[in-house]
Design an enzyme around this catalytic site. Sequence first.
Site, PDB file in Angstrom:
ATOM      1  N   TYR A 130     -29.115  15.330 -28.869  1.00  0.00           N
ATOM      2  CA  TYR A 130     -30.503  15.330 -28.392  1.00  0.00           C
ATOM      3  C   TYR A 130     -30.584  14.721 -26.993  1.00  0.00           C
ATOM      4  O   TYR A 130     -31.212  15.284 -26.090  1.00  0.00           O
ATOM      5  CB  TYR A 130     -31.383  14.550 -29.379  1.00  0.00           C
ATOM      6  CG  TYR A 130     -32.752  14.229 -28.850  1.00  0.00           C
ATOM      7  CD1 TYR A 130     -33.740  15.212 -28.763  1.00  0.00           C
ATOM      8  CD2 TYR A 130     -33.076  12.946 -28.417  1.00  0.00           C
ATOM      9  CE1 TYR A 130     -35.002  14.921 -28.268  1.00  0.00           C
ATOM     10  CE2 TYR A 130     -34.330  12.642 -27.920  1.00  0.00           C
ATOM     11  CZ  TYR A 130     -35.284  13.633 -27.848  1.00  0.00           C
ATOM     12  OH  TYR A 130     -36.539  13.342 -27.351  1.00  0.00           O
ATOM     13  N   TYR A 131     -29.923  13.581 -26.805  1.00  0.00           N
ATOM     14  CA  TYR A 131     -29.956  12.946 -25.479  1.00  0.00           C
ATOM     15  C   TYR A 131     -29.261  13.809 -24.431  1.00  0.00           C
ATOM     16  O   TYR A 131     -29.687  13.846 -23.273  1.00  0.00           O
ATOM     17  CB  TYR A 131     -29.306  11.559 -25.530  1.00  0.00           C
ATOM     18  CG  TYR A 131     -30.176  10.538 -26.215  1.00  0.00           C
ATOM     19  CD1 TYR A 131     -31.375  10.134 -25.641  1.00  0.00           C
ATOM     20  CD2 TYR A 131     -29.816   9.985 -27.440  1.00  0.00           C
ATOM     21  CE1 TYR A 131     -32.191   9.210 -26.267  1.00  0.00           C
ATOM     22  CE2 TYR A 131     -30.621   9.063 -28.070  1.00  0.00           C
ATOM     23  CZ  TYR A 131     -31.811   8.672 -27.487  1.00  0.00           C
ATOM     24  OH  TYR A 131     -32.622   7.764 -28.107  1.00  0.00           O
TER      25      TYR A 131
END
Lengths: 211, 211
Positions: A130-131
């Site tokens: 996600y990051y």
Amino acid sequence: MKVLIIGAHGKVGHLLIGELQSHNIDFVAGLRSEEQIKAYQANNIPTQYIDLTGSLDDIHDSIIASGADVLVFTAGAGGAGYDLTMEIDLDGAIKTMMVAEAAGIKRYIMVSAMYSEDRSKWEASGIRPYYIAKHYADEHLRGTDLDYTILHPGLLTDEESVGKIKLSKDGGSVPRIDVAKTIVQAIETPSTIKKEYEFASGDEPIANVIK
Amino acid sequence: MKVLIIGAHGKVGHLLIGELQSHNIDFVAGLRSEEQIKAYQANNIPTQYIDLTGSLDDIHDSIIASGADVLVFTAGAGGAGYDLTMEIDLDGAIKTMMVAEAAGIKRYIMVSAMYSEDRSKWEASGIRPYYIAKHYADEHLRGTDLDYTILHPGLLTDEESVGKIKLSKDGGSVPRIDVAKTIVQAIETPSTIKKEYEFASGDEPIANVIK
């Protein structure tokens, strides 16, 4: 001014609708399914179909049809799988930037995340992909000639509004409703263009921080 | 000249070892596990531990320790999951570029894929997240000041070497052994710097195409 909420069925996107209404800001809710569109239209909310997994041409047509001159990106795959994280949070976001540049729609508000620039926090988070997606979408946005603002809220909660925030690079949570309020503040504040804000709940009025 | 093969345990990386040996090019095999390192060392292959999911500092230390002045990126998550596709093919690749820039290691050969620049092919492929990862890794590389060459082979096969290729933007397959040969050709040909090649098996000697 007219705002297209890209990801209006998400939690932040949904709360943003109410904030825009209370500020009398014209908007249209960007939604990916006919079912969502019917539900929103039943509540007299203006809607625009937009599928972030679609082609550049289709996304272009959706954004032009919306009539918007401000884009707010608050879509995300959430827990639906990292294939969709890549398709929505990364490539979907960047496709909307490419369309905005091509169409001359300059204003772009990105809802990113605290730590998207801090790799040291990614591994222990358990959601490193996600990051990675948010990081490279933000990186692309900085390289465009768009009038962007990037918001990096801390841990999102469903709690009631505190209405106050603080700048924070390292921790803290913030209710989604207050993220929606920071989006409106950014929309209404041209001096936030080309700026980024990492923030969490705090003790300053939002207008004192997002400026 | 000394080449670090990033992803030396992959199929192309493994074949590249033999090609570099037969061309008397000094190299070191970049590997992610002690088990792989022991197996390669047992065959008198020089090795360097490198974990693409590690920190920038750790990747920096690995690349410096290798003593290489040429990096070949041929690592990939393969079918191990799209979380790893993001961590290896996208973020892992870009971390090696960041280290190369910081360390002044200019020469960088990227093994990408045909269609990484052609979104119209991604959806039907069934592996769109793979193309997204390759696309944005390539995009980042073009924005660096590295002396890069980007190779975009077609469908990879395990067949025997044809030894001949052709430029192709739209289809065709190529044995992995011939991809290894194109990598060596790129390494030995400075005029390939800042160039990209989409190719498949054909009827031209590799040196006539990768030039």
